[in-house]
Design an enzyme around this catalytic site. Sequence first.
Site, PDB file in Angstrom:
ATOM      1  N   ASP A 198       0.813  -1.220   0.000  1.00  0.00           N
ATOM      2  CA  ASP A 198       0.000   0.000   0.000  1.00  0.00           C
ATOM      3  C   ASP A 198       0.850   1.276   0.000  1.00  0.00           C
ATOM      4  O   ASP A 198       2.033   1.240   0.345  1.00  0.00           O
ATOM      5  CB  ASP A 198      -0.881   0.053   1.259  1.00  0.00           C
ATOM      6  N   ASP A 199       0.170   2.367  -0.325  1.00  0.00           N
ATOM      7  CA  ASP A 199       0.669   3.745  -0.140  1.00  0.00           C
ATOM      8  C   ASP A 199       1.736   4.202  -1.139  1.00  0.00           C
ATOM      9  O   ASP A 199       2.142   5.347  -1.126  1.00  0.00           O
ATOM     10  CB  ASP A 199       1.216   3.972   1.284  1.00  0.00           C
ATOM     11  N   HIS A 248      -5.970   3.025  -4.048  1.00  0.00           N
ATOM     12  CA  HIS A 248      -5.899   3.255  -2.596  1.00  0.00           C
ATOM     13  C   HIS A 248      -6.266   4.720  -2.330  1.00  0.00           C
ATOM     14  O   HIS A 248      -5.674   5.355  -1.468  1.00  0.00           O
ATOM     15  CB  HIS A 248      -4.497   2.910  -2.104  1.00  0.00           C
ATOM     16  N   HIS A 252      -4.972   9.294  -0.012  1.00  0.00           N
ATOM     17  CA  HIS A 252      -5.006   8.477   1.197  1.00  0.00           C
ATOM     18  C   HIS A 252      -6.044   9.014   2.187  1.00  0.00           C
ATOM     19  O   HIS A 252      -5.810   9.092   3.392  1.00  0.00           O
ATOM     20  CB  HIS A 252      -3.623   8.382   1.865  1.00  0.00           C
ATOM     21  N   TYR A 289      -6.882   2.929   5.630  1.00  0.00           N
ATOM     22  CA  TYR A 289      -7.192   2.592   7.037  1.00  0.00           C
ATOM     23  C   TYR A 289      -8.215   1.452   7.132  1.00  0.00           C
ATOM     24  O   TYR A 289      -8.736   1.180   8.212  1.00  0.00           O
ATOM     25  CB  TYR A 289      -7.715   3.810   7.812  1.00  0.00           C
ATOM     26  N   HIS A 339       3.701  -2.218   3.087  1.00  0.00           N
ATOM     27  CA  HIS A 339       3.739  -0.866   2.503  1.00  0.00           C
ATOM     28  C   HIS A 339       5.058  -0.674   1.772  1.00  0.00           C
ATOM     29  O   HIS A 339       6.111  -0.837   2.397  1.00  0.00           O
ATOM     30  CB  HIS A 339       3.586   0.186   3.602  1.00  0.00           C
TER      31      HIS A 339
HETATM   32 ZN    ZN Z   1      -2.635   3.111   3.238  1.00  0.00          ZN
END
Ligand code: ZN
Length: 392
Positions: A198-199, A248, A252, A289, A339
């Site tokens: 992620d991210d 995603h 964020h 989240y 991540h």
């Molecule tokens: Zn995230």
Amino acid sequence: MSALHRRSGNILQHRNGDKKDMTEKKRAILIGIAVLLLAFAVGWMVYSQSYKKVSISQKDNTTIEETKNEEENKAEKETVEAASISDKESKGKKLQAPKNLLVMYSEEGAVISWKKVKGADGYIVFRKGKDGQLKQLVQVEINTYTDKTVKEQTAYRYRVCAVINSSEGMVRGKMTKGVAYFHAQIDPDKPMVALTFDDGPSIYTPEILKTLKKYHARATFFIVGERVSSYASTIKQASKQGCEIGSHSYSHANLGLAGTAAIKKELNKTEKKVKDVLGFHTPVMRPPYGSIGDDLRKLVGKPMILWSIDTLDWKTRNAKSTEKKIMSTVKDGDIILMHDLYSQSRDAAKKVIPKLIKKGYQLVTVSEMAQYKGFVMKAGKAYTDMKNGKKK
Ligand code: ZN
């Protein structure tokens, strides 16, 4: 060009007439200036002409590129057009897009199946291969087809549309909304897990991709829309080697708490960015989240993917602890959350990828795992793992 030529000539004559006592040197300078003026004028004309040409050819290129990128869209438009004609021809007989498109592995090849469409006389199966082009593969009468031409280590995407035979020939219905992925390497009877990052993307993503490639493994990257432009080549590379790009959100944002306007904006902006780079939309979404509300469920338009192993890599920033968490708890069908934003997560990935493979796990994308495990993922639904699917 001639008008400018004459004008610069006039200037020269005029000045020559005024100053008859001009020395050879001055005359030479003036002639030089005139030549320069002329050269500039000619240069400008050539420039402005070629500039026009450039802008025209740029337009052309863009059109060609858009057509290339949106090959599937083009096919879709064609079918939509065909469908609207068929609507008139067959008095309201509408051919819906086939639902529940699924690809399963068999020893013979990729078994593609879908739900029957009311009123259909047959179906056309399209396949998008390595070159990114969507091509008609076959026309069949039943709602399944086995593609025996798949090559190892190659990812394929399939779409299907229904057809009817009208008095004026064959008419196509709407194309399946999603695509079905197939990677010709997976054995559905052996354990598999989905690594998810992620991210990102970030400067650490290319190294994770290299490791995945080295071990013929794939992962799903849930990217943040606002990072797409800076890492377009990384995203292309990921997709090229069979990895999956999921959404995603754009910034964020906590979409479980956001209003409908904000949710739409966050989702659509990300889709546009990804489509511009890859030519297609993200098949899956992970809410930041893990935050999901009713509005997001309604608006997301694709399956939401949560996780069954939380490595807490963002918190510990410790490669060893991430590795330990995964290796001590991993089971068939797990979705592992990491991540690709931290060097320690990259280090953990480099260790964990070969270790999981050594332990007998196949590393697949989320969509692949859903297909091989017999999950028909639905838009607006959330999935934490793929452990209890109905195997076909
Ligand atoms: Zn995230």
